[in-house]
Write a protein that holds these residues in place. Sequence first.
Motif, PDB file in Angstrom:
ATOM      1  N   ASN A 246       0.832  -1.197   0.000  1.00  0.00           N
ATOM      2  CA  ASN A 246       0.000   0.000   0.000  1.00  0.00           C
ATOM      3  C   ASN A 246       0.865   1.245   0.000  1.00  0.00           C
ATOM      4  O   ASN A 246       1.951   1.266   0.586  1.00  0.00           O
ATOM      5  N   VAL A 247       0.353   2.288  -0.648  1.00  0.00           N
ATOM      6  CA  VAL A 247       1.032   3.578  -0.717  1.00  0.00           C
ATOM      7  C   VAL A 247       0.036   4.666  -0.343  1.00  0.00           C
ATOM      8  O   VAL A 247      -1.120   4.635  -0.779  1.00  0.00           O
ATOM      9  N   ILE A 248       0.469   5.609   0.474  1.00  0.00           N
ATOM     10  CA  ILE A 248      -0.317   6.827   0.714  1.00  0.00           C
ATOM     11  C   ILE A 248       0.441   7.968   0.042  1.00  0.00           C
ATOM     12  O   ILE A 248       1.550   8.318   0.449  1.00  0.00           O
ATOM     13  N   ASP A 249      -0.153   8.479  -1.016  1.00  0.00           N
ATOM     14  CA  ASP A 249       0.466   9.492  -1.853  1.00  0.00           C
ATOM     15  C   ASP A 249      -0.485  10.678  -1.966  1.00  0.00           C
ATOM     16  O   ASP A 249      -1.560  10.554  -2.567  1.00  0.00           O
ATOM     17  N   PRO A 250      -0.144  11.827  -1.392  1.00  0.00           N
ATOM     18  CA  PRO A 250      -1.040  12.988  -1.452  1.00  0.00           C
ATOM     19  C   PRO A 250      -1.395  13.400  -2.874  1.00  0.00           C
ATOM     20  O   PRO A 250      -2.431  14.056  -3.081  1.00  0.00           O
ATOM     21  N   ALA A 251      -0.577  13.002  -3.843  1.00  0.00           N
ATOM     22  CA  ALA A 251      -0.866  13.346  -5.230  1.00  0.00           C
ATOM     23  C   ALA A 251      -2.006  12.508  -5.810  1.00  0.00           C
ATOM     24  O   ALA A 251      -2.589  12.862  -6.838  1.00  0.00           O
ATOM     25  N   HIS A 252      -2.335  11.396  -5.137  1.00  0.00           N
ATOM     26  CA  HIS A 252      -3.377  10.505  -5.659  1.00  0.00           C
ATOM     27  C   HIS A 252      -4.277  10.009  -4.519  1.00  0.00           C
ATOM     28  O   HIS A 252      -4.285   8.818  -4.194  1.00  0.00           O
ATOM     29  N   LEU A 307      -3.606   5.103  10.004  1.00  0.00           N
ATOM     30  CA  LEU A 307      -3.741   5.753  11.305  1.00  0.00           C
ATOM     31  C   LEU A 307      -2.507   6.562  11.698  1.00  0.00           C
ATOM     32  O   LEU A 307      -2.602   7.541  12.435  1.00  0.00           O
ATOM     33  N   LEU A 308      -1.340   6.155  11.209  1.00  0.00           N
ATOM     34  CA  LEU A 308      -0.094   6.783  11.633  1.00  0.00           C
ATOM     35  C   LEU A 308       0.531   7.692  10.589  1.00  0.00           C
ATOM     36  O   LEU A 308       1.460   8.453  10.903  1.00  0.00           O
ATOM     37  N   HIS A 309       0.063   7.632   9.345  1.00  0.00           N
ATOM     38  CA  HIS A 309       0.738   8.349   8.261  1.00  0.00           C
ATOM     39  C   HIS A 309       0.877   9.843   8.528  1.00  0.00           C
ATOM     40  O   HIS A 309       1.976  10.410   8.394  1.00  0.00           O
ATOM     41  N   ASP A 310      -0.198  10.503   8.893  1.00  0.00           N
ATOM     42  CA  ASP A 310      -0.154  11.965   9.013  1.00  0.00           C
ATOM     43  C   ASP A 310       0.864  12.419  10.050  1.00  0.00           C
ATOM     44  O   ASP A 310       1.668  13.327   9.802  1.00  0.00           O
ATOM     45  N   THR A 311       0.848  11.803  11.215  1.00  0.00           N
ATOM     46  CA  THR A 311       1.774  12.220  12.263  1.00  0.00           C
ATOM     47  C   THR A 311       3.210  11.837  11.928  1.00  0.00           C
ATOM     48  O   THR A 311       4.154  12.587  12.210  1.00  0.00           O
ATOM     49  N   ALA A 312       3.393  10.658  11.301  1.00  0.00           N
ATOM     50  CA  ALA A 312       4.743  10.222  10.917  1.00  0.00           C
ATOM     51  C   ALA A 312       5.318  11.117   9.832  1.00  0.00           C
ATOM     52  O   ALA A 312       6.504  11.470   9.857  1.00  0.00           O
ATOM     53  N   ALA A 313       4.475  11.493   8.864  1.00  0.00           N
ATOM     54  CA  ALA A 313       4.930  12.346   7.771  1.00  0.00           C
ATOM     55  C   ALA A 313       5.254  13.748   8.259  1.00  0.00           C
ATOM     56  O   ALA A 313       6.254  14.352   7.851  1.00  0.00           O
ATOM     57  N   ALA A 319       6.248  13.345   2.546  1.00  0.00           N
ATOM     58  CA  ALA A 319       4.811  13.315   2.268  1.00  0.00           C
ATOM     59  C   ALA A 319       4.246  11.942   1.950  1.00  0.00           C
ATOM     60  O   ALA A 319       3.061  11.700   2.142  1.00  0.00           O
ATOM     61  N   CYS A 320       5.067  11.046   1.448  1.00  0.00           N
ATOM     62  CA  CYS A 320       4.561   9.776   0.914  1.00  0.00           C
ATOM     63  C   CYS A 320       5.017   8.622   1.794  1.00  0.00           C
ATOM     64  O   CYS A 320       6.133   8.638   2.332  1.00  0.00           O
ATOM     65  N   SER A 321       4.146   7.612   1.967  1.00  0.00           N
ATOM     66  CA  SER A 321       4.548   6.415   2.711  1.00  0.00           C
ATOM     67  C   SER A 321       4.162   5.162   1.954  1.00  0.00           C
ATOM     68  O   SER A 321       3.193   5.156   1.186  1.00  0.00           O
ATOM     69  N   GLN A 322       4.943   4.114   2.154  1.00  0.00           N
ATOM     70  CA  GLN A 322       4.578   2.800   1.624  1.00  0.00           C
ATOM     71  C   GLN A 322       4.819   1.755   2.703  1.00  0.00           C
ATOM     72  O   GLN A 322       5.673   1.924   3.578  1.00  0.00           O
TER      73      GLN A 322
END
Length: 393
Positions: A246-252, A307-313, A319-322
């Motif tokens: 999984n990827v959390i990418d603010p661009a998508h 759950l953790l992406h925003d605080t970790a980023a 900005a991006c996590s996988q």
Amino acid sequence: MNVPLVPGVPPGGLMPEGTAYMARTDLHQTRMLGYTPFNLDAVTTLLLGVLGRCPTLRHRGGVSDEILTFLEAAGHQIEEDMRVFTTTEEAVAHGKGMVAEGYRLAWPYPVTEGLYGEGAHLVAPDLWARLNSKESLPWLVPPGALAPRELRAVDQLDGVALPVFLKAAGEEATGWGHAVRYCTDAESLAAARAQLEAMGVERVICEAALEVERCWCANLTIMETGVHYLGAAEQTFSAPGQQLGNVIDPAHPLPEAGIALAMEVARKAQAEGFLGVCGFDIGRTVGGEMIVFDPNFRFNACTQQILLHDTAAARVGLACSQTFAGQFKGPLSEMVARLREPVQEGWLVPYRLIDASLMETAEGICHCTGLVLGRDRADAAKRAETLTAALAA
């Protein structure tokens, strides 16, 4: 890194009060998942640091003092009421103890049938099975938000339109793409039929293979007070129907139409009595339609990432996590030593470690699960590759 990781929901916000996380099940209940004895133990070590003070059942191989110290140094705030086990007998005793204390059990996959008695579960097993069955999607999902599909006996696939996804029907627990096959021609269709029959599948959903631009897993939690959207992660695949990560990418991000669709499905499940975390695989076709592909009335592989992406980023400005899953054949102390620098720098957020010396079913291999952060997708992927190489060296 000393900056605390603050989950996207407050403590106790994922499940109703009076719930205990008890994920230990058996190989019969997970036979359509491809579970091994290791998976039975390992699943109990997930969601550390996001359950507040909830009572939990944990295998000792994932919650040793060394592991908890390292996770807390990474920023996790672990306050839960742990019941630690090593053997199946200990796990069952703890599960029964939590029920005797008045807790309702929450689990990602059904536990041994009849073991804890009626009324012991946050979600009744029969409701869980009905909601998670891929056959239930037309009942849950509004018209127009499903791929064309038909139900067939697995031995009656002549004339099915190709390409097609074959998905096990029925109410057995499925996941990981283990009971899904992508077929493009007569040869792959015959092979898929043979494989599914060998697994004991009798009926399949024949789902048209739409041309999908992107696919996300939308996560929500359903409480007595209402439905709450947690976020979404884009899914990556090693092959059609076989999820890689999984990827959390603010661009998508998941489009608003996808969020609205997920909320609509969740409210339907809420009306039936479901409570707790759920997720839905939602894709956007090249024509722009939002399509629901699978129901996951349980936590998902991306739930902790979401759950953790925003605080970790925010704490490192990346900005991006996988998602990341690493293995190390050696002592846990050596794996921790190789992970310490990226954790201190903040671009690696581990949320599960497994010490093979304390978990016999790990067969000598220590594990790390977490997320890797980068400036963009390419940067996150490069950092993950670097980390994998460091563990393999």
